[in-house]
Design an enzyme around this catalytic site. Sequence first.
Site, mmCIF file in Angstrom:
data_model
loop_
_atom_site.group_PDB
_atom_site.id
_atom_site.type_symbol
_atom_site.label_atom_id
_atom_site.label_comp_id
_atom_site.label_asym_id
_atom_site.label_seq_id
_atom_site.Cartn_x
_atom_site.Cartn_y
_atom_site.Cartn_z
ATOM 1 N N ASP A 195 0.667 -1.259 -0.112
ATOM 2 C CA ASP A 195 -0.098 -0.027 -0.018
ATOM 3 C C ASP A 195 0.940 1.344 0.039
ATOM 4 O OD1 ASP A 195 0.852 -0.579 2.481
ATOM 5 O OD2 ASP A 195 -1.047 -0.740 3.423
ATOM 6 N N ASN A 217 -7.859 -2.721 13.957
ATOM 7 C CA ASN A 217 -9.125 -2.823 13.612
ATOM 8 C C ASN A 217 -9.060 -4.216 12.676
ATOM 9 O OD1 ASN A 217 -8.048 -2.001 11.265
ATOM 10 N ND2 ASN A 217 -9.563 -0.175 10.782
ATOM 11 N N HIS A 258 -7.576 -4.541 9.693
ATOM 12 C CA HIS A 258 -7.098 -4.581 8.570
ATOM 13 C C HIS A 258 -5.831 -5.122 7.945
ATOM 14 C CE1 HIS A 258 -4.958 -0.227 9.144
ATOM 15 N NE2 HIS A 258 -3.756 -1.361 9.074
ATOM 16 N N GLU A 308 -9.823 -1.844 4.894
ATOM 17 C CA GLU A 308 -10.449 -1.755 6.243
ATOM 18 C C GLU A 308 -11.648 -2.599 6.434
ATOM 19 O OE1 GLU A 308 -8.685 0.111 8.236
ATOM 20 O OE2 GLU A 308 -8.587 2.159 7.661
HETATM 21 C C1 F6R Z 1 1.307 -1.495 6.022
HETATM 22 C C2 F6R Z 1 0.123 -2.333 6.412
HETATM 23 C C3 F6R Z 1 -0.842 -2.248 7.374
HETATM 24 C C4 F6R Z 1 0.081 -2.460 8.618
HETATM 25 C C5 F6R Z 1 -0.937 -2.345 9.801
HETATM 26 C C6 F6R Z 1 0.099 -2.428 11.323
HETATM 27 O O1 F6R Z 1 1.911 -1.627 4.743
HETATM 28 O O2 F6R Z 1 -0.204 -2.623 5.366
HETATM 29 O O3 F6R Z 1 -1.639 -3.177 7.253
HETATM 30 O O4 F6R Z 1 0.838 -3.765 8.579
HETATM 31 O O5 F6R Z 1 -1.377 -1.186 9.920
HETATM 32 O O6 F6R Z 1 0.660 -1.480 11.295
HETATM 33 P P1 F6R Z 1 2.083 -1.255 12.474
HETATM 34 O O7 F6R Z 1 2.965 -2.537 12.323
HETATM 35 O O8 F6R Z 1 2.544 -0.152 12.346
HETATM 36 O O9 F6R Z 1 1.169 -1.829 13.753
#
Ligand code: F6R
Length: 249
Positions: free
Chosen positions: A66, A135, A137, A142
């Site tokens: 992403d 959440n 994702h 989402e």
């Molecule tokens: C990032 C991504 C997100 C993160 C998720 C957890 O490329 O795809 O899904 O893996 O938001 O983020 P952290 O590791 O910062 O808790």
Amino acid sequence: MYKIFETVDDVSRYTAQRLLAKIQAMPRAILGLATGSTMEPVYAKMLQDLQHQPLDVSQLTTFNLDEYIGLSAQHPQSYNYYMHQHLFNQFKIPEHNVHLPDGLAADIEQACLAYSSAIQSRGGLDLQLLGIGSNGHIGFNEPQTCFNSRTHVVELSEQTRIDNGRFFSDQNEMPTHAITMGILDILEAKEIILVATGPNKTDIMAQLFHSAVDEALPASALKQHSNLTIVLDREAAAALPEHALNSVI
Ligand code: F6R
């Protein structure tokens, strides 16, 4: 399959070794990569291990999950910048083999279509690395994202904006939209490793454990995958039921 380790360090060492073993076995692998705080120690371990275990990465291809819309590759909070800072500046994959969604694309819809097609035209992802949002994702898919989705534009949820706002000095700079690989792109990976660490992930990991496959919890889509490893530290695993812990440790 669950793998539960005592510390973040152990989780990161294990995950880094899994990635390096994949590259060693498949020098032309197509890897799906993630950003976020969970992956920082994973990439750091990879770079550390590579000092003792040199690997040819010249034929490797990567696709990141992403990118924020509106941030250039040079913006310090863009995922492009993150990947270069934490991995690619030292892990010398040829730049033309490195792929991230373009958050500044003039035609975003076209860029999304092209991104999923580029993955498919290379035969799909051999291994996808994932973190998880508080959440549920995965990527920036989402809750309520269709499980048949391909790369698309998302409006970030309130929870994600709060969680990720911590990386921005001014919360108002946090983008409201992003491009993410879709759930179907992720599910088509031949192998998936999901990593979660720390107390902020305790509740969502318990929810995921108990959940049916349900679009309200995007990560539950992974329960349909036949080659999934969930790698947790003690804190992220803290609310898994006792019987589950006994069976998985
Ligand atoms: C990032 C991504 C997100 C993160 C998720 C957890 O490329 O795809 O899904 O893996 O938001 O983020 P952290 O590791 O910062 O808790």
